[in-house]
Enzyme design. Sequence first.
Site, PDB file in Angstrom:
ATOM      1  N   PRO A  49      40.969  33.380  41.339  1.00  0.00           N
ATOM      2  CA  PRO A  49      39.851  34.323  41.471  1.00  0.00           C
ATOM      3  C   PRO A  49      40.125  35.646  40.748  1.00  0.00           C
ATOM      4  CG  PRO A  49      40.246  33.244  43.563  1.00  0.00           C
ATOM      5  CD  PRO A  49      41.361  32.818  42.648  1.00  0.00           C
ATOM      6  N   CYS A  50      39.105  36.088  39.993  1.00  0.00           N
ATOM      7  CA  CYS A  50      39.267  37.303  39.188  1.00  0.00           C
ATOM      8  C   CYS A  50      38.752  38.539  39.916  1.00  0.00           C
ATOM      9  CB  CYS A  50      38.533  37.144  37.855  1.00  0.00           C
ATOM     10  SG  CYS A  50      36.736  37.000  38.022  1.00  0.00           S
ATOM     11  N   THR A  51      38.459  38.410  41.210  1.00  0.00           N
ATOM     12  CA  THR A  51      37.854  39.506  41.967  1.00  0.00           C
ATOM     13  C   THR A  51      38.633  40.803  41.851  1.00  0.00           C
ATOM     14  OG1 THR A  51      37.233  37.789  43.556  1.00  0.00           O
ATOM     15  CG2 THR A  51      36.824  40.068  44.196  1.00  0.00           C
TER      16      THR A  51
END
EC number: 2.1.1.37
Length: 303
Positions: A49-51
Amino acid sequence: MIELEARYLAVSAKAHPEASTWNGSAGEWHPAELSTPRASVRLFAAGIPCTGASKAGLSKNGLSYAEEHPDVGYLFLPTIHYIRLHKPEIVVLENTDTYRGTLSARLLRDALTASGYTFDERVVNPLKEFATPSQRKRWILVASRVGRFSWIYEAKAFASTLADYLDPEGPEDDAESATPKQVAAADKYCARKKAEGAGFARTIVGPEDLSIGVVPKSYAKRQHTAVYVRTKKSYRMLRPREIARLHGFKRDLFAGLPKTTQYELYGQGVVAPPFICLGECIARFLNGELAGVPAGQLELFAG
């Protein structure tokens, strides 16, 4: 397949009924529980996840660095553990382009090297390299422990307009156009952000334009600074089928799902042409490097 969001996992499981699925975070299972058979060539693909790594994620969450994110910042650790335990022949990692400079990415490289992998790493721009109108850049790392893999392709810039990707004008446009009240609110917000030096701006495109910006996961929220399509009245949101075309898919993958879910899936997905090219290149590499791998065994990223 491991996916945190049950709705997304259900879509993937329906498309790939032969696959085993796990709903939750990769950190919830011991890597030994997520084993794969050794009877064939194994490819491990992960989109951490690139959050916490994207510019928007860092700003929204008030983070100083990607690993600081409380929910997903640590997920590179079970990824490393899985790779070192199971040693798949090929590893494909993808993320937002800014992930390349994170501590997580550095530790992933170190772990791969220590485990006997060599790797090819780059940031791909579909607009400039894969004749696709989307500006959605991705960091991609391909690691191999069965020979040195090199991703070789002929870069080709997009040289057309959005005319073939946007729906022609029609009766839907009026119903979907922003109201004067919505336009005024967006204008006020964008002016305030510009005065603050935030750099946020609304983008309105038409058939004559030469590219499209990034469509985020949160696109359904109709954010003031998102990408819109010009109409006679004002502007409207991109339709899911248009995003499918703009991202290089030959069909609308998620037709029939709630529109919000479709926007989320396209918004945090990838642009297709680079990954189709990559899958074909990996298959050719393996067919050349490993004896007994039948042609077509690795039909990757189909669709």
